[in-house]
Design a protein around this motif. Structure first.
Motif, mmCIF file in Angstrom:
data_model
loop_
_atom_site.group_PDB
_atom_site.id
_atom_site.type_symbol
_atom_site.label_atom_id
_atom_site.label_comp_id
_atom_site.label_asym_id
_atom_site.label_seq_id
_atom_site.Cartn_x
_atom_site.Cartn_y
_atom_site.Cartn_z
ATOM 1 N N VAL A 34 1.043 -1.032 0.242
ATOM 2 C CA VAL A 34 0.309 -0.289 0.111
ATOM 3 C C VAL A 34 0.956 1.354 0.071
ATOM 4 N N ASP A 35 0.901 1.458 -1.102
ATOM 5 C CA ASP A 35 2.162 3.196 -1.480
ATOM 6 C C ASP A 35 1.455 4.098 -2.297
ATOM 7 N N ASP A 36 1.296 5.151 -1.521
ATOM 8 C CA ASP A 36 0.395 5.869 -3.159
ATOM 9 C C ASP A 36 1.399 6.274 -4.248
ATOM 10 N N ALA A 37 2.763 6.124 -3.796
ATOM 11 C CA ALA A 37 4.091 6.986 -4.541
ATOM 12 C C ALA A 37 4.045 5.766 -6.049
ATOM 13 N N PRO A 38 3.518 6.055 -6.777
ATOM 14 C CA PRO A 38 4.037 4.786 -8.420
ATOM 15 C C PRO A 38 5.531 3.971 -8.252
ATOM 16 N N ALA A 39 6.485 5.077 -8.296
ATOM 17 C CA ALA A 39 7.772 4.555 -8.414
ATOM 18 C C ALA A 39 7.783 3.746 -6.529
ATOM 19 N N GLY A 40 7.445 3.884 -6.236
ATOM 20 C CA GLY A 40 7.868 2.798 -3.828
ATOM 21 C C GLY A 40 7.035 1.982 -4.492
ATOM 22 N N ARG A 41 5.684 2.050 -5.370
ATOM 23 C CA ARG A 41 5.037 0.787 -5.240
ATOM 24 C C ARG A 41 6.437 -0.353 -6.478
ATOM 25 N N TYR A 42 6.272 0.079 -7.399
ATOM 26 C CA TYR A 42 7.186 -0.587 -8.864
ATOM 27 C C TYR A 42 8.508 -0.854 -8.125
ATOM 28 N N ALA A 43 9.004 -0.605 -7.287
ATOM 29 C CA ALA A 43 10.562 -1.021 -6.846
ATOM 30 C C ALA A 43 10.538 -1.867 -5.659
ATOM 31 N N THR A 44 9.705 -1.116 -4.375
ATOM 32 C CA THR A 44 9.518 -2.624 -4.198
ATOM 33 C C THR A 44 8.805 -3.835 -4.410
ATOM 34 N N GLY A 45 7.499 -3.865 -5.431
ATOM 35 C CA GLY A 45 7.688 -5.126 -5.994
ATOM 36 C C GLY A 45 8.334 -5.512 -6.510
ATOM 37 N N ALA A 46 9.672 -5.123 -7.171
ATOM 38 C CA ALA A 46 10.402 -5.820 -7.599
ATOM 39 C C ALA A 46 11.394 -6.210 -6.719
ATOM 40 N N VAL A 47 11.770 -5.615 -5.785
ATOM 41 C CA VAL A 47 12.242 -6.625 -4.894
ATOM 42 C C VAL A 47 12.028 -7.528 -4.016
ATOM 43 N N LEU A 48 10.182 -7.698 -4.042
ATOM 44 C CA LEU A 48 9.251 -8.834 -3.868
ATOM 45 C C LEU A 48 9.728 -9.936 -4.043
#
Length: 554
Positions: A31-45
């Motif tokens: 749950v993240d309002d920043a698209p870049a943050g969602r993308y980066a976190t998703g990539a790590v996971l």
């Protein structure tokens, strides 16, 4: 605020994280309002083997969880940004923890701005499991997620085990409270179904070879197991419990399992959990190998313990069945279905034991020829099974012996009373004695705590003879006999209370119902008995002894 890292870490670290994540196979709600943050976190996971569900706000997170609740597939962990646009991550966490369906979902807060100790405390106080300060290294992100998932699974597993153990305890209590083998099998089957979340069947093979079975209720069964199916299960139980009575890992392939014990459509192999009573009686709890929602690793052990508890509870019920059979055999041996022909009288007797699973009492009747007339007796020994049946036999034999010296009903009641006091001081009994003179129709009656005789007239009337007295075995004074006269069309009816006594209903009301039914019964002694048995004698909790007589015309 995105959960990003300055560096993606070393290749070895990524591979180790991927291996650990793949082994967990967990789904992560980000749950993240920043698209870049969602993308980066998703990539790590994703690199660590997780399945990622990205959303941009708290409202979207709640809607996504509601959708997944309907399909039964909640994420394993939620990564929640503290600074969401519609509500804070702390508030979202509180809402999740306040809803029972999502209360167990582990929440990990993260933030780049709110990094003070007070912020971490707010996250933990809201119910979160961990708090990340970003940017963070991928290894740290993966480790925190793994720890949150692992902790949640351990808690959920412990809570599930507690629930199953509670179910097991509740089932054992219900099994131990069963009054019959059929009740026991049914209670055990229902408990096994709740433990395994699948259909279940329980079997107890008695010493007489009779297989008693119980099945869980939550099923739509169209095929009932026939005699062949019962015999097939009986053979299987004998093989399973022959020799070592300990746990077995036997699986019965679905095509070999007899039809009717599991509902149509259940095509899984069956896993029987056998046990034995102290006397070697086979007991078995059978369930499909996999339930509709899958069995946990501890499920077979819990089912095995249920089978052992069922065997322990079955032992006294099986012993009771043996004692009941002996008592019933004893009663049948001393209570003949027919009585000899007596000049001047038509006499009919009936004896109906209590329903199959209830206790046999000490009900009896006697018809004895004496120089003064025909002596009839109907009585009931207080107690059940062998003790009552044995005393019943003694009373009948004593009555036969006493009649040799005299047939006065009051004197006979007095002598029976003394016999009980002498040889069975803790036993009481009721008996009604009637001496009938065929020539005159004169009847002398001595009643010892029993239902008084009923005189049924052919003109549609019936009345109880006013005869009363104390029970046998108390040593109390006895009144003189009560006298009555039978006319040629009259019938004298003597019964035990098993015919009319019903728990929760006043006996006087039941006796009045009996009187009315007898008055309306067809003519004849046999028709009278059969009519009353049809009206009152079905599935009784006590034995029924009945005697009817009338003067023979001509």
């Amino acid at each position: 605020m995105g959960l990003t890292a300055d560096d993606t870490g070393t290749e070895a670290g990524a591979e180790a994280g991927a291996e650990a994540g793949a082994e967990a196979g967990s789904a992560v709600l980000v749950v993240d309002d920043a698209p870049a943050g969602r993308y980066a976190t998703g990539a790590v996971l994703r690199r660590a083997g997780h399945r990622v569900v990205p959303v941009a706000s708290a409202g979207e997170a709640l809607a996504e969880l509601d959708l997944r609740l309907r399909s039964g597939a909640l994420p394993d962990v939620a990564l929640v940004d503290v600074g969401l646009p519609d509500m804070s991550g702390f508030e979202l966490c509180r809402r999740l923890k306040a809803r029972p369906p999502t209360a167990a979902l582990p929440v990990v807060h993260f933030s780049a701005a709110s990094v003070a100790p007070v912020d971490r405390c707010r996250g933990l106080d809201a119910g979160g499991e961990a708090y990340l300060t970003v940017p963070a290294e991928p290894e740290e992100i993966q480790a925190v997620v793994r720890a949150a998932v692992r902790g949640a699974r351990m808690r959920n597993g412990a809570e599930a085990l507690v629930r199953r153990l509670t179910l097991l305890c509740e089932t054992i209590v219900a099994v131990q409270a069963a009054r019959t083998l059929d009740e026991l099998a049914g209670a055990a089957a229902e408990g096994a179904a709740r433990l395994t979340r699948s259909p279940a069947a329980v079997f107890v093979l008695g010493e007489d070879g009779h297989l008693r079975s119980g099945t869980s209720r939550a099923r739509a069964r169209t095929t009932l197991p026939d005699a062949g199916a019962h015999e097939a299960v009986a053979r299987l139980l004998r093989r399973l419990t022959d020799g070592d009575p300990g746990p077995h890992d036997t699986v019965v392939p679905a095509p070999l399992w007899p039809a009717g014990f599991f509902p149509p459509g259940v095509t899984e192999d069956a896993r029987p959990a056998p046990a034995r009573t102290e006397n070697g009686t086979p007991v078995c709890v059978a369930t499909p190998v996999r339930g509709p929602r899958g069995a946990t690793p501890d499920t077979p052990g819990l089912v095995a313990r249920l089978a052992q508890a069922t065997a322990l509870a079955a032992q006294p019920l099986l012993m009771y069945q043996v004692e009941r059979h002996v008592a019933l055999t004893l009663q049948h041996g001393f209570l003949p279905k027919r009585v000899p022909d007596f000049p001047g009288l038509d006499v009919v007797v009936r004896y109906v034991p209590a329903s199959r699973e209830t206790e046999i009492g000490g009900d009896f009747y006697a018809v004895l020829s004496t120089p003064d007339g025909l002596l009839t007796a109907v009585g009931d020994v207080v107690g059940h099974l062998l003790d009552a049946a044995t005393v019943m036999v003694e009373i009948r034999h004593a009555l036969r012996a006493y009649c040799v010296e005299g047939s006065d009903p009051a004197a006979l009641a007095h002598r029976l009373d003394r016999m009980l006091q002498r040889y069975h001081p803790d036993v009481t009994a009721t008996v009604c004695l009637a001496l009938v003179e065929p020539g005159s129709g004169r009847v002398r009656i001595a009643n010892a705590g029993h239902i008084p005789p009923l005189i049924v007239r052919d003109r549609g009337e019936a009345e109880y003879v006013k005869a009363a007295g104390p029970l046998l075995g108390l040593g109390l004074d006895r009144p003189a006999p009560t006298e009555a006269v039978l006319w040629p069309t009259d019938r004298l009816l003597m019964v035990t209370d098993g015919l009319v006594e019903t728990r929760g209903i006043d006996l006087s009301l039941s006796l009045e119902q009996l009187r009315v039914a007898a008055a309306d019964a067809p003519a004849g002694t046999a028709a009278l008995c059969d009519t009353l048995l049809h009206c009152f004698g079905r599935d009784r909790e006590d034995d029924i002894a009945m005697l009817a007589l009338r003067l023979r015309l001509g």
